[in-house]
Design a protein around this motif. Structure first.
Motif, PDB file in Angstrom:
ATOM      1  N   VAL B   5      42.087  47.689 106.788  1.00  0.00           N
ATOM      2  CA  VAL B   5      42.386  49.003 107.366  1.00  0.00           C
ATOM      3  C   VAL B   5      40.550  49.288 107.470  1.00  0.00           C
ATOM      4  O   VAL B   5      40.100  50.184 108.279  1.00  0.00           O
ATOM      5  CB  VAL B   5      42.832  49.864 106.481  1.00  0.00           C
ATOM      6  CG1 VAL B   5      42.084  50.385 105.124  1.00  0.00           C
ATOM      7  CG2 VAL B   5      42.820  51.219 107.003  1.00  0.00           C
ATOM      8  N   SER B   8      39.594  47.786 110.828  1.00  0.00           N
ATOM      9  CA  SER B   8      40.331  48.310 111.973  1.00  0.00           C
ATOM     10  C   SER B   8      39.961  49.941 112.233  1.00  0.00           C
ATOM     11  O   SER B   8      39.969  50.634 113.233  1.00  0.00           O
ATOM     12  CB  SER B   8      41.769  48.377 111.972  1.00  0.00           C
ATOM     13  OG  SER B   8      42.350  49.036 111.062  1.00  0.00           O
ATOM     14  N   GLN B   9      39.754  50.674 110.830  1.00  0.00           N
ATOM     15  CA  GLN B   9      39.377  51.911 110.914  1.00  0.00           C
ATOM     16  C   GLN B   9      37.982  52.503 110.426  1.00  0.00           C
ATOM     17  O   GLN B   9      37.967  53.512 109.845  1.00  0.00           O
ATOM     18  CB  GLN B   9      40.598  52.713 110.081  1.00  0.00           C
ATOM     19  CG  GLN B   9      41.870  52.507 110.884  1.00  0.00           C
ATOM     20  CD  GLN B   9      42.121  53.444 112.034  1.00  0.00           C
ATOM     21  OE1 GLN B   9      41.797  54.447 112.007  1.00  0.00           O
ATOM     22  NE2 GLN B   9      42.868  52.662 112.992  1.00  0.00           N
ATOM     23  N   PRO B  12      36.346  55.901 112.083  1.00  0.00           N
ATOM     24  CA  PRO B  12      37.221  57.026 111.562  1.00  0.00           C
ATOM     25  C   PRO B  12      36.771  57.374 110.215  1.00  0.00           C
ATOM     26  O   PRO B  12      36.493  58.433 109.702  1.00  0.00           O
ATOM     27  CB  PRO B  12      38.631  56.947 112.210  1.00  0.00           C
ATOM     28  CG  PRO B  12      38.542  55.659 113.005  1.00  0.00           C
ATOM     29  CD  PRO B  12      37.313  54.885 112.753  1.00  0.00           C
ATOM     30  N   LEU B  13      36.977  56.276 109.208  1.00  0.00           N
ATOM     31  CA  LEU B  13      36.725  56.451 107.843  1.00  0.00           C
ATOM     32  C   LEU B  13      35.519  57.027 107.680  1.00  0.00           C
ATOM     33  O   LEU B  13      35.077  57.993 106.746  1.00  0.00           O
ATOM     34  CB  LEU B  13      36.955  55.310 107.201  1.00  0.00           C
ATOM     35  CG  LEU B  13      38.451  54.804 106.875  1.00  0.00           C
ATOM     36  CD1 LEU B  13      38.661  53.285 106.587  1.00  0.00           C
ATOM     37  CD2 LEU B  13      39.173  55.811 106.274  1.00  0.00           C
ATOM     38  N   ASN B  16      34.925  60.742 108.851  1.00  0.00           N
ATOM     39  CA  ASN B  16      35.482  61.529 107.881  1.00  0.00           C
ATOM     40  C   ASN B  16      34.985  61.856 106.517  1.00  0.00           C
ATOM     41  O   ASN B  16      34.824  62.893 106.062  1.00  0.00           O
ATOM     42  CB  ASN B  16      37.009  61.314 107.711  1.00  0.00           C
ATOM     43  CG  ASN B  16      37.925  61.604 108.967  1.00  0.00           C
ATOM     44  OD1 ASN B  16      37.542  62.407 109.912  1.00  0.00           O
ATOM     45  ND2 ASN B  16      38.837  60.670 109.612  1.00  0.00           N
ATOM     46  N   VAL B  20      33.602  65.104 104.905  1.00  0.00           N
ATOM     47  CA  VAL B  20      34.043  65.597 103.545  1.00  0.00           C
ATOM     48  C   VAL B  20      32.789  65.614 102.446  1.00  0.00           C
ATOM     49  O   VAL B  20      32.543  66.338 101.916  1.00  0.00           O
ATOM     50  CB  VAL B  20      35.086  64.625 103.010  1.00  0.00           C
ATOM     51  CG1 VAL B  20      35.483  64.873 101.636  1.00  0.00           C
ATOM     52  CG2 VAL B  20      36.466  64.672 103.817  1.00  0.00           C
ATOM     53  N   GLN B 277      36.900  58.060 100.874  1.00  0.00           N
ATOM     54  CA  GLN B 277      37.871  57.909 102.058  1.00  0.00           C
ATOM     55  C   GLN B 277      37.924  56.361 101.963  1.00  0.00           C
ATOM     56  O   GLN B 277      38.934  55.874 102.578  1.00  0.00           O
ATOM     57  CB  GLN B 277      36.645  58.124 103.248  1.00  0.00           C
ATOM     58  CG  GLN B 277      36.710  59.629 103.624  1.00  0.00           C
ATOM     59  CD  GLN B 277      37.975  59.960 104.243  1.00  0.00           C
ATOM     60  OE1 GLN B 277      38.594  59.259 105.180  1.00  0.00           O
ATOM     61  NE2 GLN B 277      38.525  61.114 103.912  1.00  0.00           N
ATOM     62  N   SER B 280      40.226  55.064  99.190  1.00  0.00           N
ATOM     63  CA  SER B 280      41.578  55.441  99.228  1.00  0.00           C
ATOM     64  C   SER B 280      42.328  54.644 100.221  1.00  0.00           C
ATOM     65  O   SER B 280      43.359  54.599 100.201  1.00  0.00           O
ATOM     66  CB  SER B 280      41.512  57.237  99.847  1.00  0.00           C
ATOM     67  OG  SER B 280      42.733  57.731  99.924  1.00  0.00           O
ATOM     68  N   ALA B 281      41.520  54.369 101.262  1.00  0.00           N
ATOM     69  CA  ALA B 281      42.150  53.561 102.304  1.00  0.00           C
ATOM     70  C   ALA B 281      42.419  52.327 101.899  1.00  0.00           C
ATOM     71  O   ALA B 281      43.333  51.711 102.052  1.00  0.00           O
ATOM     72  CB  ALA B 281      41.422  53.596 103.654  1.00  0.00           C
ATOM     73  N   GLY B 284      44.256  52.763  97.814  1.00  0.00           N
ATOM     74  CA  GLY B 284      45.389  53.748  97.886  1.00  0.00           C
ATOM     75  C   GLY B 284      44.802  54.754  97.202  1.00  0.00           C
ATOM     76  O   GLY B 284      44.358  54.984  96.214  1.00  0.00           O
ATOM     77  N   GLY B 285      45.528  56.018  97.781  1.00  0.00           N
ATOM     78  CA  GLY B 285      45.064  57.359  97.453  1.00  0.00           C
ATOM     79  C   GLY B 285      45.340  57.671  96.127  1.00  0.00           C
ATOM     80  O   GLY B 285      44.695  58.532  95.337  1.00  0.00           O
ATOM     81  N   GLN B 286      46.384  56.909  95.344  1.00  0.00           N
ATOM     82  CA  GLN B 286      46.564  57.285  93.886  1.00  0.00           C
ATOM     83  C   GLN B 286      45.406  56.757  92.913  1.00  0.00           C
ATOM     84  O   GLN B 286      45.619  56.960  91.800  1.00  0.00           O
ATOM     85  CB  GLN B 286      47.907  56.706  93.357  1.00  0.00           C
ATOM     86  CG  GLN B 286      48.088  55.150  93.369  1.00  0.00           C
ATOM     87  CD  GLN B 286      48.019  54.198  94.394  1.00  0.00           C
ATOM     88  OE1 GLN B 286      47.700  54.752  95.612  1.00  0.00           O
ATOM     89  NE2 GLN B 286      48.697  53.173  94.637  1.00  0.00           N
ATOM     90  N   LYS B 288      42.207  57.036  93.939  1.00  0.00           N
ATOM     91  CA  LYS B 288      41.094  57.588  94.327  1.00  0.00           C
ATOM     92  C   LYS B 288      40.537  58.296  93.431  1.00  0.00           C
ATOM     93  O   LYS B 288      39.011  58.156  93.254  1.00  0.00           O
ATOM     94  CB  LYS B 288      41.442  58.664  95.207  1.00  0.00           C
ATOM     95  CG  LYS B 288      40.210  59.323  96.122  1.00  0.00           C
ATOM     96  CD  LYS B 288      40.603  60.090  97.380  1.00  0.00           C
ATOM     97  CE  LYS B 288      41.309  61.201  97.051  1.00  0.00           C
ATOM     98  NZ  LYS B 288      41.452  62.111  98.029  1.00  0.00           N
TER      99      LYS B 288
END
Lengths: 389, 317
Positions: B5, B8-9, B12-13, B16, B20, B277, B280-281, B284-286, B288
């Motif tokens: 991720v 590929s992202q 954007p990460l 963002n 934030v 960010q 989390s990506a 995993g958000g849990q 963070k």
């Protein structure tokens, strides 16, 4: 001990027993009021869920009071905020109230589990209107509520597969992304989705988590877009589902957004905005009040809540709360005024539900025969009932 | 762990994370400036932020009479509306911050009470504000009508930059720059720094301590209010306890950068925003919060004054 002393003791003893029996009988006869507790989130970020459900309880109580009953029922509102850490202390306080003979609730599964120790110790029967975690009635689970717990809604083992079916209905080559908020209810629901996904031949499912209370879903949206998902299923509550749906829409996601009963609340549409919420597919073991209520129930709703009947369908779990409350009221009407008597009454009785289905509880607290799951869709900014799923 | 991720992202990460992080920077200024002059954590800063978010909603909904049924604004009308909202949010938060200082800190300070008394007083004030708003809003999340259409402003390579994200990055960086200049270049800024270095010496030099402390709360409140406005343009929702998680993150950012240090708050906020960010990506958000606090503990183990604390002492508040 001489004869006279024995005689005197015998008379005193007999008198004491007689007086004791009389006092006991008069105490029983003196029971003219009992208390029922409505337990759920009445404040905090999930307050709307509890406030919605309370309307069903108030409606049932209104009808009970209008029937001029011999026993007065006082409603105690216990606000556990849907939070297990709050529910524990709240339930301990409730359990010490001798007048309480039953718990309508708790609304949330996690809070229900946290309340079990206090209510089991005090022998207070519970009938939940919306706690759907399967383990609550699973005899093999360590967190089951046997023997005091009952519920009028089907468990997540029924809702999980229904949610998958509804989320993927009509989607060609579904690529599913399942996100949960790590809460007791949500992880339980997700656990029952996997078999259904496999049954439908859907592979490559991505599972992810964002804790309850998350406000920034931008990194999750990046992950969803990277996964190429065209169906996002969220297991959680409306307070987070709204911002998530908005972030998905703003992030350019164009697929299906689906969620379970935790999201079936007008607060979801408010939080997401009507545009982002539009088309969202939701499931709940719940049905529109106006669709199943009879004329007397509708009149009682308006009298109890001060709301026109047209607003009733915008609230969630009103019908199930009405049914859960009625289970207790039926027992109280039958003269069962103690915790054990009500417990026996619930276990052995058959109760009317608003939809006309007879409710009979199995040994571990689920309704025998189950109940269907309702499929809902957001249409024009309103959560609209579609069909049973 | 999902490292793919990041590839590929990545952009954007990053974008963002910057947005934030810069919101964290502004909120953490409220913590760090007050800490600089009082050596106390202003626990009510999270509620000062919350008041700012509600000010944005109230002005949009009840003063401008915009509803969710309205179309997004364009041109000068949009710019004027956003500026007015920014000012309103800053004023509400600024006034709240000054009131917090008067109620929770000043009297206790004048009586020479223990610092812990002020700390508890601030926590009490924080709870009072939060619960007051909870009762008024019946705990419900409150959305704000959308004024700013979320269109892509421009594209760099394959990365589209959205107008609201761009606005947050530019505006927050500009506000930080202005605060930094204010504290380092103006007379009041010098007075704030003097009090930060030595309260007693400042008094002997004729600095009005109460005025400087009130001014510090006001500036911290104004900046936190600006953060609240920017937050609402991106997320468009608030609730009575919105400040809790964000306040905790901003406080962490302040400690990470070196609390009491304005530029430290900048680096701390950006580091935290970006780290959150990407963590989390990837993880995993849990995880963070766990990863963020693990890093914080590790940093403080080796650099007790924070990541940038020692290197930039000169700009201490």
């Amino acid at each position: 001990m001489n004869k006279n002393t024995k005689r005197i003791l015998a008379v005193v003893g007999a008198s004491a027993l007689t007086i004791g029996a009389l006092v006991s009988t008069s105490a029983q006869a003196a029971v003219t009021s009992v208390s029922l507790v409505f337990q759920g989130p009445l404040s905090g970020s999930d307050a709307l869920a509890g406030q919605d459900e309370l309307l069903g309880t108030l409606t049932a109580l209104q009808m009970y009071n209008d029937s001029k009953p011999a026993v007065k029922v006082t409603l105690v509102k216990a606000d556990d905020q849907g939070d297990p850490s709050v529910a524990g202390p709240v339930s301990q306080g409730i359990a010490t109230n001798k007048s309480v003979v039953g718990i309508i609730g708790s609304a949330y599964s996690g809070a229900t589990i946290a309340s079990f120790p206090a209510y089991k110790a005090a022998g207070i029967p519970m009938v939940s209107q919306s706690a759907t975690r399967a383990t609550l009635t699973d005899p093999k689970a360590s967190d089951n509520g046997f023997p005091i717990f009952h519920r009028v809604v089907p468990p997540d083992s029924v809702q999980g597969p229904a949610l998958v079916r509804w989320a993927t209905e009509g989607v060609s080559s579904p690529k599913v992304y399942v996100l949960d908020d790590l809460q007791t209810y949500s992880t339980g629901l997700v656990g029952f989705m996997a078999p259904q996904l496999a049954k439908q031949g859907i592979t490559g499912v991505v599972y992810s988590h964002q804790p309850k209370g998350t406000t920034d879903y931008t990194s999750e949206v990046s992950k969803i877009k990277a996964s190429g998902a065209n169906v996002v299923i969220y297991a959680g509550y409306y307070a987070e589902a709204g911002p998530l749906a908005k972030a998905l829409k703003d992030g350019g996601y164009k697929g299906v957004f689906a969620s379970g009963d935790g999201t079936v609340n007008a607060g979801f549409v408010t939080g997401a905005g009507a545009a982002a919420a539009e088309g969202a597919r939701l499931t709940a073991p719940d049905f529109p009040f106006s669709g199943v209520a009879n004329a007397a129930q509708k009149a009682a709703y308006t009298k109890a809540t001060g709301e026109p009947i047209s607003k009733a369908d915008s609230h969630t779990y009103v019908v199930s709360s009405f049914d859960a409350t009625n289970v207790f009221l039926t027992c109280i009407k039958a003269g069962k005024l103690t915790r054990p008597a009500i417990q026996n009454c619930i276990n052995s009785g058959t109760f009317d539900s608003m939809s006309g289905v007879k409710l009979k509880f199995g040994r571990y607290g689920d309704v025998v025969g189950g109940a269907p799951i309702g499929g809902f869709k957001v249409v024009g900014g309103v959560i609209t009932y579609v069909a049973a799923k | 762990m999902n490292f793919s991720v990041v590839t590929s992202q990545f952009w954007p990460l990053l974008i963002n994370g910057l947005a934030v992080g810069l919101i964290y920077v502004l909120i953490s200024l409220g913590y760090t400036m007050v800490y600089g002059v009082l050596r106390l954590i202003n626990f009510a800063n999270s509620e000062i932020f919350m008041v700012g978010t509600f000010a944005t909603v109230i002005v949009t909904r009840d003063v401008f009479h915009y509803t969710s049924a309205h179309d997004a604004l364009h041109g000068w009308k949009l710019i004027a509306s956003l500026l007015l909202l920014l000012i309103a949010s800053m004023l509400f938060s600024g006034v709240t911050a000054v009131l917090v200082e008067l109620v929770a800190y000043r009297r206790l300070r004048s009586k020479g009470t223990n610092r812990l008394a002020s700390l508890i007083s601030a926590i009490g004030t924080s709870i009072m504000i939060s619960e007051g708003v909870r009762i008024l809003t019946k705990s419900a999340p409150v959305p704000t009508p959308r004024l700013l259409s979320k269109f892509n402003l421009f594209t760099i390579g394959s990365v589209a930059i959205r107008i609201d994200t761009f606005m947050v990055i530019i505006a927050a960086a500009l506000i930080f720059f202005l605060v930094d200049r204010f504290v380092t270049k103006t007379l009041l800024g010098k007075a704030i720094r003097a009090v930060s270095m030595s309260e007693e010496t400042s008094k002997l030099m004729g600095i009005n301590l109460n005025r400087v402390i009130s001014a510090t709360f006001l500036i911290g409140g104004l900046v936190t209010g600006a953060a609240a406005f920017l937050y609402m343009q991106v997320y468009e929702n608030t609730v009575f306890n919105i400040g809790f998680n964000l306040g905790l993150a901003a406080f962490t950012a302040a400690v990470l950068g070196g609390i009491g240090n304005i530029r430290g708050a900048f680096y701390g906020g950006l580091t935290l925003g970006l780290f959150e960010q990407f963590a989390s990506a990837v993880i995993g958000g849990q995880w963070k919060a766990v990863t963020v606090f693990t890093v914080l503990v590790l940093v403080l183990l080796f650099r007790p004054n924070g990541l940038f604390g020692e290197a930039i002492q000169q700009s201490r508040v």
